[in-house]
Design a protein around this motif. Structure first.
Motif, mmCIF file in Angstrom:
data_model
loop_
_atom_site.group_PDB
_atom_site.id
_atom_site.type_symbol
_atom_site.label_atom_id
_atom_site.label_comp_id
_atom_site.label_asym_id
_atom_site.label_seq_id
_atom_site.Cartn_x
_atom_site.Cartn_y
_atom_site.Cartn_z
ATOM 1 N N UNK A 430 9.929 12.624 2.184
ATOM 2 C CA UNK A 430 10.247 11.746 1.038
ATOM 3 C C UNK A 430 8.958 11.426 0.312
ATOM 4 N N UNK A 431 8.998 11.560 -1.012
ATOM 5 C CA UNK A 431 7.804 11.250 -1.806
ATOM 6 C C UNK A 431 7.529 9.742 -1.763
ATOM 7 N N UNK A 432 6.267 9.331 -1.629
ATOM 8 C CA UNK A 432 5.956 7.869 -1.641
ATOM 9 C C UNK A 432 6.286 7.258 -2.997
ATOM 10 N N UNK A 433 6.631 5.922 -3.038
ATOM 11 C CA UNK A 433 6.963 5.311 -4.338
ATOM 12 C C UNK A 433 5.735 5.234 -5.236
ATOM 13 N N UNK A 434 6.019 5.198 -6.515
ATOM 14 C CA UNK A 434 4.927 5.072 -7.472
ATOM 15 C C UNK A 434 4.248 3.714 -7.298
ATOM 16 N N UNK A 435 2.926 3.644 -7.413
ATOM 17 C CA UNK A 435 2.241 2.336 -7.294
ATOM 18 C C UNK A 435 2.681 1.376 -8.402
ATOM 19 N N UNK A 436 2.766 0.070 -8.029
ATOM 20 C CA UNK A 436 3.188 -0.973 -8.984
ATOM 21 C C UNK A 436 1.948 -1.620 -9.566
ATOM 22 N N UNK A 437 1.930 -1.771 -10.860
ATOM 23 C CA UNK A 437 0.788 -2.414 -11.515
ATOM 24 C C UNK A 437 0.746 -3.898 -11.147
ATOM 25 N N UNK A 438 -0.425 -4.466 -10.855
ATOM 26 C CA UNK A 438 -0.502 -5.918 -10.549
ATOM 27 C C UNK A 438 -0.118 -6.746 -11.766
ATOM 28 N N UNK A 439 0.422 -7.986 -11.522
ATOM 29 C CA UNK A 439 0.821 -8.814 -12.682
ATOM 30 C C UNK A 439 -0.411 -9.255 -13.466
ATOM 31 N N UNK A 440 -0.157 -9.543 -14.707
ATOM 32 C CA UNK A 440 -1.246 -10.031 -15.554
ATOM 33 C C UNK A 440 -1.698 -11.407 -15.054
#
Length: 700
Positions: A430-440
Motif C-alpha cells: 500500500x502506498x503511504x499517504x501523502x504528507x499533510x501540510x502543517x496549519x498556518x
C-alpha cells in the motif's frame, strides 16, 4: 423671662435600694439629685418618674422636659448631670473595685449635660459619649456637652477630649476653658472665649436657652459637678411609695442637701470659665447584705406500710384415673399364598471386564458410643402360626446350546492422501499517504488593557505611626476618574486636628496599579489586593507624609488605607444577621527593633435586629484583641454608617485600644463587606493598621 429654680431639688447619699422590678438588671449607679420633671425607661417598659435614690441600670434611658434635671452618680465615682430637655442612655458600665478600673459608654441624643470623670476616665479609652454626629473619648476631665447644630464640647477642667466624627473628621481638646464645635456640615471649629454652658440650670420657660450662666457655675460641687470616690452597691429591695419623694424637703425650699452638708443655691448669674470642682469626700461604705438563713431541714417521708399478705390459692384436686384400654385380640392367622413356578433360566451375559480397583475410602472415626435405650418391656407372647407345607420340588431347566461363533469384520482400506493447498500470493504493498501540510500559525490575541472599574468617590479609613509609636486612626477619601485615568486623595489622621495629606491628581492605570508622589508624601495601591480579603469592591494600600499645619509639622510613616463604597446608616437593612472574615494588616513597634509590617486574622459578627455585634483581630504579632459585647444601633451610627469603640486584649492582659469601622456595598448587597482601622498598645508595644472582610455564606 429670667431663670428661676423649682421649689425642691434633693440630693441623696449614694447608698440606696433597688426596686424588685429592676433587680434583674445589673446596677451601675444611683440618682443623687432629681427635679420632678425627669423620667426614665428601661427597654420597652413604660416611662416612669425618676425618684431620689433610684438605682441606675445598664441600658436605662433618662429624659427631662423644660423643668427637669437629674444627677446620676456611678459606682466608680463618675457622674452625669442631665439638664432640661435632654436624653441620656447608660449603654455600658464595667467596674472592678479591686483593681480600681472601669469602662463606661453612654449615648446622648439631645439637650445639655455635664460629665465628671471617675475611675473609668483614668484610662485613655475608658469613657466614650456617643452623639448623633460622632463619639467623644474623655480622659480625666470635667466636660460640658450641648447637643444641637453645632454639637459643642467644653473642657471645663482636666486632661483631654478626643473626637471621632461619623463623617471621618477628628479633633481634640487638651486646654481647660476651650470649646470644640462640630457642625452637621463643615469642618470642626475651636474657641476659647465662649460663655459657659449650664447643665444644672432648671427654668420654667417653655423655650429657655441651652447656653448661658447658672448658679451652679459658681458652685461646681453642687448639682452640675457632684462626684467622688467609687461607691458600694446595695442590692436590697426598695419600694417606691409616694412618701419616698419627700427626701426630708418641704415645698418652697431652695436648699440642696447632701449628707450633713447643705448648699444654698444663689439666684445670681455667673460668667467666665468654670473653676474645677472641689473634691468631694467619698461616700460611706455600704454595709454588706445580711446573710440569708439556710432553709429549714425537710422531714423525711413517713414509712410506707408493707402490703397485706396474699392468701395461697386453694389446692386443685387431681384428675380421675383413666381406665386402661381393653386388650385387642390377635388377628386371625393368614394362609400362605400358593407356590409360584420359578421362571425359565436366562442365558448368562457375556463376561464384563472388572472395573478398575477403587482406592478404599479414608477410615471414618467411629461415632461416639450411644447410650443404649432404656429397656422396653417385651410384648406379650404371640401364638406361633400354623406350620406351612413345603412347596413341591421344581424340575431343573433344559440345557441351552452355546451360540455360534461370530466371523471377524473385513479390514478397512486407509483413506486417500489429501493434496496440500495452493500457496496464497502476498497482498500488494500500500502506498503511504501523502504528507499533510502543517496549519498556518495563529496570530496571538491583541493585549487587553487592565480593567479600570473604580468611578467616583470611595471612602474609608487610614492608620499610621508617628514618632515611632502607633497613632489614632483617621479617614481616607479617594475619587477616581476612569475616563481621564486620574484620581485624587485626602487622608486625615485624627491627631492632625483637621489637617490632611492631599493628592490633587495621581495616575490611575488600573484597579491594581495607581499611585502618586507629592512634595508632602506618597500614596500607593497594594500590589496584591487579595492579601486583605477576597472582595474586589474594596481597595487598599500604603502611605506616608509630612504636612505643616496649625503652626506645627505633622508626620506619618508606616501608614495604611482602605476604601470602598461605604453604606450610609439610612441605607443599611435593619435585619442584618451575618458573619465576616478577612485579614488585618498594619505596623508594630516594640521600642527595641525597627517598626515592621505584621498581618493577622479579622472576624466579626453582626445582629442589627438585636443591636449586638463582636469584632476580633487574632494572631497579630502573637497577640489577639477585640470587642466581644458591642452595642450596635443604626440610630447612633450617624449619617455615614460609621461606628467606633474600644478594644481589649485577652483576660489578664493590659492591652487596650480603639477601632472605627463601617459596611461596604458590592453593588447588590449593602452590607457585603466590613472595613476599618485600629490602634492598640501594651506595655511598650504598640500597633496600628487596617482590616477588611467579606460576608460569609449562611450556614445550612
Amino acid at each position: 423671662m429670667a431663670a428661676k429654680h423649682l421649689p425642691v431639688i434633693v440630693l441623696l447619699h449614694a447608698t440606696v435600694l433597688l426596686t424588685p422590678a429592676f433587680a434583674q438588671q445589673p446596677q451601675v449607679g444611683v440618682t443623687a439629685a432629681v427635679s420632678p420633671a425627669a423620667r426614665s425607661q428601661l427597654g420597652t417598659a413604660a416611662m416612669r418618674q425618676v425618684r431620689l435614690g433610684d438605682h441606675v441600670l445598664r441600658d436605662q434611658r433618662f429624659e427631662t422636659d423644660d423643668r427637669g434635671a437629674v444627677q446620676i452618680l456611678l459606682a466608680d465615682g463618675s457622674s452625669f448631670t442631665v439638664g432640661p430637655r435632654s436624653s441620656l442612655v447608660i449603654d455600658r458600665f464595667v467596674y472592678d473595685p479591686d483593681k480600681g478600673t472601669a469602662k463606661l459608654a453612654a449615648s446622648a441624643s439631645r439637650g445639655i449635660l455635664r460629665f465628671v470623670g471617675g475611675a473609668a476616665s483614668k484610662a485613655r479609652d475608658g469613657v466614650s459619649i456617643t452623639t448623633p454626629v460622632g463619639t467623644a473619648g474623655i480622659r480625666g476631665a470635667v466636660v460640658d456637652v450641648q447637643l444641637g447644630d453645632p454639637v459643642r464640647f467644653d473642657l471645663v477642667y482636666g486632661d483631654s477630649i478626643e473626637w471621632a466624627g461619623n463623617d471621618g473628621q477628628s479633633g481634640n481638646l487638651s486646654q481647660a476653658g476651650t470649646s470644640m464645635m462640630i457642625g452637621a456640615d463643615g469642618p470642626i471649629s475651636y474657641d476659647d472665649n465662649l460663655p459657659p454652658l449650664s447643665p444644672g440650670q432648671v427654668t420654667d420657660s417653655p423655650n429657655p436657652p441651652l447656653a448661658g450662666t447658672s448658679p451652679l457655675d459658681d458652685n461646681p460641687s453642687g448639682l452640675a459637678g457632684f462626684s467622688g470616690a467609687p461607691m458600694g452597691m446595695d442590692l436590697s429591695d426598695r419600694s417606691f411609695a409616694a412618701a419616698d419623694m419627700g427626701g426630708g424637703g418641704t415645698p418652697g425650699s431652695e436648699e440642696l442637701t447632701l449628707g450633713n452638708t447643705q448648699t444654698q443655691i444663689n439666684s445670681g448669674s455667673g460668667s467666665g470659665p468654670v473653676d474645677p470642682p472641689d473634691p468631694v469626700d467619698p461616700p460611706d461604705p455600704v454595709d454588706p447584705p445580711d446573710p440569708v438563713d439556710p432553709p429549714d431541714p425537710v422531714d423525711p417521708p413517713d414509712p410506707v406500710d408493707p402490703p397485706d399478705p396474699v392468701d395461697p390459692p386453694d389446692p386443685v384436686d387431681p384428675p380421675d384415673p383413666v381406665d386402661p384400654p381393653d386388650p385387642v385380640d390377635p388377628p386371625d392367622p393368614v394362609d400362605p399364598p400358593d407356590p409360584v413356578d420359578p421362571p425359565d433360566p436366562v442365558d448368562p451375559p457375556d463376561p464384563v471386564d472388572p472395573p478398575d480397583p477403587v482406592d478404599p475410602p479414608d477410615p471414618v472415626d467411629p461415632p461416639d458410643p450411644v447410650d443404649p435405650p432404656d429397656p422396653v418391656d417385651p410384648p406379650d407372647p404371640v401364638d406361633p402360626p400354623d406350620p406351612v407345607d413345603p412347596p413341591d420340588p421344581v424340575d431343573p431347566p433344559d440345557p441351552v446350546d452355546p451360540p455360534d461363533p461370530v466371523d471377524p469384520p473385513d479390514p478397512v482400506d486407509p483413506p486417500d492422501p489429501v493434496d496440500p493447498p495452493d500457496p496464497v500470493d502476498p497482498p500488494d504493498p500500500v502506498d503511504p499517504p501523502d504528507p499533510v501540510d502543517p496549519p498556518d500559525p495563529v496570530d496571538p490575541p491583541d493585549p487587553v488593557d487592565p480593567p479600570k472599574t473604580r468611578e467616583g468617590p470611595y471612602n474609608g479609613f487610614a492608620s499610621s505611626f508617628s514618632g515611632g509609636s502607633a497613632a489614632y486612626g483617621g479617614s481616607a477619601h479617594l475619587v477616581f476618574d476612569s475616563a481621564s485615568g486620574t484620581f485624587s486623595a485626602r487622608i486625615s489622621p485624627m491627631q492632625w486636628e483637621g489637617a490632611a495629606f492631599e493628592v490633587a491628581q495621581g495616575q490611575y492605570v488600573s484597579d491594581n496599579e495607581f499611585g502618586a508622589s507629592t512634595g508632602d508624601g506618597s500614596l500607593q495601591v497594594a500590589a496584591d489586593p487579595a492579601a486583605l480579603c477576597d472582595c474586589d469592591y474594596l481597595s487598599w494600600g500604603s502611605w506616608e507624609a509630612t504636612v505643616p499645619a496649625h503652626g506645627t509639622e505633622h508626620s506619618a510613616e508606616h501608614g495604611y488605607w482602605v476604601v470602598g463604597n461605604l453604606t450610609s446608616s439610612a441605607e443599611l437593612p435593619t435585619d442584618i444577621v451575618a458573619s465576616y472574615s478577612g485579614r488585618a494588616i498594619g505596623a508594630v513597634s516594640d521600642g527595641v527593633s525597627d517598626v515592621r509590617t505584621v498581618t493577622g486574622d479579622f472576624s466579626a459578627t453582626v445582629d442589627l435586629a438585636s443591636r449586638t455585634a463582636s469584632l476580633q483581630i487574632s494572631n497579630f504579632d502573637g497577640r489577639s484583641f477585640g470587642a466581644s459585647d458591642l452595642y450596635l444601633d443604626i440610630k447612633s451610627m450617624g449619617p455615614d454608617g460609621i461606628f467606633s469603640g474600644g478594644l481589649m486584649g485577652d483576660p489578664g492582659s493590659e492591652l487596650h485600644g480603639s477601632y472605627s469601622a463601617g459596611f461596604a456595598s458590592d453593588g447588590e448587597d449593602k452590607a457585603a463587606g466590613m472595613l476599618g482601622t485600629f490602634d492598640v498598645q501594651d506595655d511598650g508595644w504598640s500597633a496600628s493598621g487596617i482590616f477588611g472582610g467579606s460576608k460569609e455564606p449562611p450556614r445550612l
